[in-house]
Motif scaffolding. Structure first.
Motif, PDB file in Angstrom:
ATOM      1  N   LYS A 110      34.708  42.415  29.662  1.00  0.00           N
ATOM      2  CA  LYS A 110      34.207  43.459  28.757  1.00  0.00           C
ATOM      3  C   LYS A 110      34.465  43.139  27.284  1.00  0.00           C
ATOM      4  CE  LYS A 110      35.357  47.400  31.224  1.00  0.00           C
ATOM      5  NZ  LYS A 110      35.404  48.863  31.348  1.00  0.00           N
ATOM      6  N   ASP A 114      28.935  44.283  28.246  1.00  0.00           N
ATOM      7  CA  ASP A 114      29.146  45.623  28.794  1.00  0.00           C
ATOM      8  C   ASP A 114      28.633  45.651  30.221  1.00  0.00           C
ATOM      9  OD1 ASP A 114      30.442  46.863  26.737  1.00  0.00           O
ATOM     10  OD2 ASP A 114      28.623  47.670  25.804  1.00  0.00           O
ATOM     11  N   LYS A 229      26.626  43.539  25.070  1.00  0.00           N
ATOM     12  CA  LYS A 229      27.670  44.415  24.531  1.00  0.00           C
ATOM     13  C   LYS A 229      27.100  45.304  23.445  1.00  0.00           C
ATOM     14  CE  LYS A 229      32.475  44.176  23.061  1.00  0.00           C
ATOM     15  NZ  LYS A 229      32.965  45.111  24.077  1.00  0.00           N
ATOM     16  N   THR A 232      24.231  50.611  24.357  1.00  0.00           N
ATOM     17  CA  THR A 232      24.553  51.850  25.073  1.00  0.00           C
ATOM     18  C   THR A 232      23.320  52.481  25.702  1.00  0.00           C
ATOM     19  OG1 THR A 232      26.172  52.146  23.334  1.00  0.00           O
ATOM     20  CG2 THR A 232      25.851  53.994  24.799  1.00  0.00           C
ATOM     21  N   GLN A 235      22.640  50.680  28.871  1.00  0.00           N
ATOM     22  CA  GLN A 235      23.708  51.021  29.819  1.00  0.00           C
ATOM     23  C   GLN A 235      23.448  52.391  30.460  1.00  0.00           C
ATOM     24  OE1 GLN A 235      27.488  52.211  28.133  1.00  0.00           O
ATOM     25  NE2 GLN A 235      28.597  50.891  29.565  1.00  0.00           N
ATOM     26  N   GLU A 274      31.264  53.456  34.107  1.00  0.00           N
ATOM     27  CA  GLU A 274      31.105  52.644  32.900  1.00  0.00           C
ATOM     28  C   GLU A 274      30.260  53.344  31.848  1.00  0.00           C
ATOM     29  OE1 GLU A 274      32.631  49.567  32.199  1.00  0.00           O
ATOM     30  OE2 GLU A 274      33.713  50.336  33.931  1.00  0.00           O
ATOM     31  N   ASN A 276      30.148  54.058  27.334  1.00  0.00           N
ATOM     32  CA  ASN A 276      30.767  53.676  26.055  1.00  0.00           C
ATOM     33  C   ASN A 276      30.927  54.884  25.146  1.00  0.00           C
ATOM     34  OD1 ASN A 276      31.520  50.989  26.086  1.00  0.00           O
ATOM     35  ND2 ASN A 276      29.376  50.359  25.909  1.00  0.00           N
TER      36      ASN A 276
END
Ligand code: GLU
Length: 276
Positions: A110, A114, A229, A232, A235, A274, A276
């Motif tokens: 990580k 991500d 990474k 978001t 994700q 998971e 963020n």
């Protein structure tokens, strides 16, 4: 001299023109039509490229479901082989949009990528020859007599060294399938990685009766979808897709289809954590 100079100018103009076209193409829309997805190519039941060039396995079905939710049909997907040690690099370099390849979520990874998920929970175990009863418990592993095979860049190899068998001889290859030959011809005593992967190898037609799982649960390996990474938005979209896959029953269907034939008793779909 003059000619060469002209040649150079012409070549530069061509390069500039090409660059301009490429940039124009990219800027024209954020919704690309194709998607690159990283999977394993040599792990039956999870990610396998068959001899007819088809892609099959639980990770493949998860990836297809997620891709569909992101707006990509199956024919828009280009499958990329994602060896254990290359996964973070492939994501960082932008070679793939995401990776679904028995990819354990952990803090070290990580730092560079991500994850969405987890969407599966496996446990590290060992695959040994059917007639070999030397490995009965974790205590039998930590010996310089023990030859273990695993894969570079995997948590499996890391766990051996850090946790349960620092004394053992560890041979690392680029992929788990490469350990199977060594196991068969007794160059190594055991192949160690996730039970989900090992069950797939044991059940393969060409391996019938040759290997068995030791039945140890040496670690928790929560599989995540690896992505760039800081993305978001992606994700969240992938987390939503995974939730939907479970709620609709497509997760259970895929698990049954791909793990059933190997008699692998998989854990229920884990809670998604998971964010963020
Ligand atoms: N799940 C473990 C890992 O991510 C082992 C399997 C693999 O190498 O893909 O490292």
């Amino acid at each position: 001299m003059t000619l060469r100079k002209h040649g150079l100018v012409a070549a530069t103009a061509v390069v500039l023109a090409l660059t301009a076209t490429a940039c124009g193409g990219d800027a024209s829309g954020s919704d690309e039509e194709k998607i690159n997805i990283g999977i394993k190519f040599d792990q039956p039941g999870l990610g396998l490229k068959t001899q007819d060039g088809e892609y099959t396995g639980f990770d493949v079905d998860v990836a297809k479901y997620v891709a569909k939710e992101l707006g990509y049909d199956e024919e828009d997907i280009t499958w990329k082989q994602a060896p254990s040690a290359e996964r973070e690099n492939m994501i960082v370099n932008g070679d793939v949009k995401f990776i679904a390849a028995t990819y354990t979520i952990n803090d070290e990874r990580k730092e560079r990528v991500d994850f969405a998920g987890p969407y599966f929970l496996a446990h590290q175990d060992l695959l040994v020859r059917s007639d070999d009863d030397t490995v009965r418990g974790e205590e039998d592993l930590d010996s310089s007599e023990m030859k273990l095979c695993s894969v570079t860049g995997s948590t499996s190899a890391q766990n051996v060294k850090k946790d349960f068998a620092p004394e053992a001889n560890l041979i690392n290859y680029g992929g788990y399938s490469e350990c199977l030959t060594g196991l068969e011809n007794k160059a190594v005593d055991a192949l160690t990685t996730d039970d989900s992967i090992l069950a797939g190898y044991a059940a393969q037609e060409e391996h019938q009766g040759k290997f068995k799982l030791a039945g140890l649960s040496l670690s928790d390996e929560p599989y995540g979808i690896g992505l760039k990474k800081g993305d978001t938005e992606l994700q969240e979209k992938i987390n939503d897709a995974l939730k939907k896959m479970v709620d609709e029953g497509a997760w259970e269907e895929a698990a049954k289809k791909h793990f059933g034939p190997a008699n692998y008793e998989y854990e229920p779909a884990p809670e998604i954590t998971e964010t963020n």
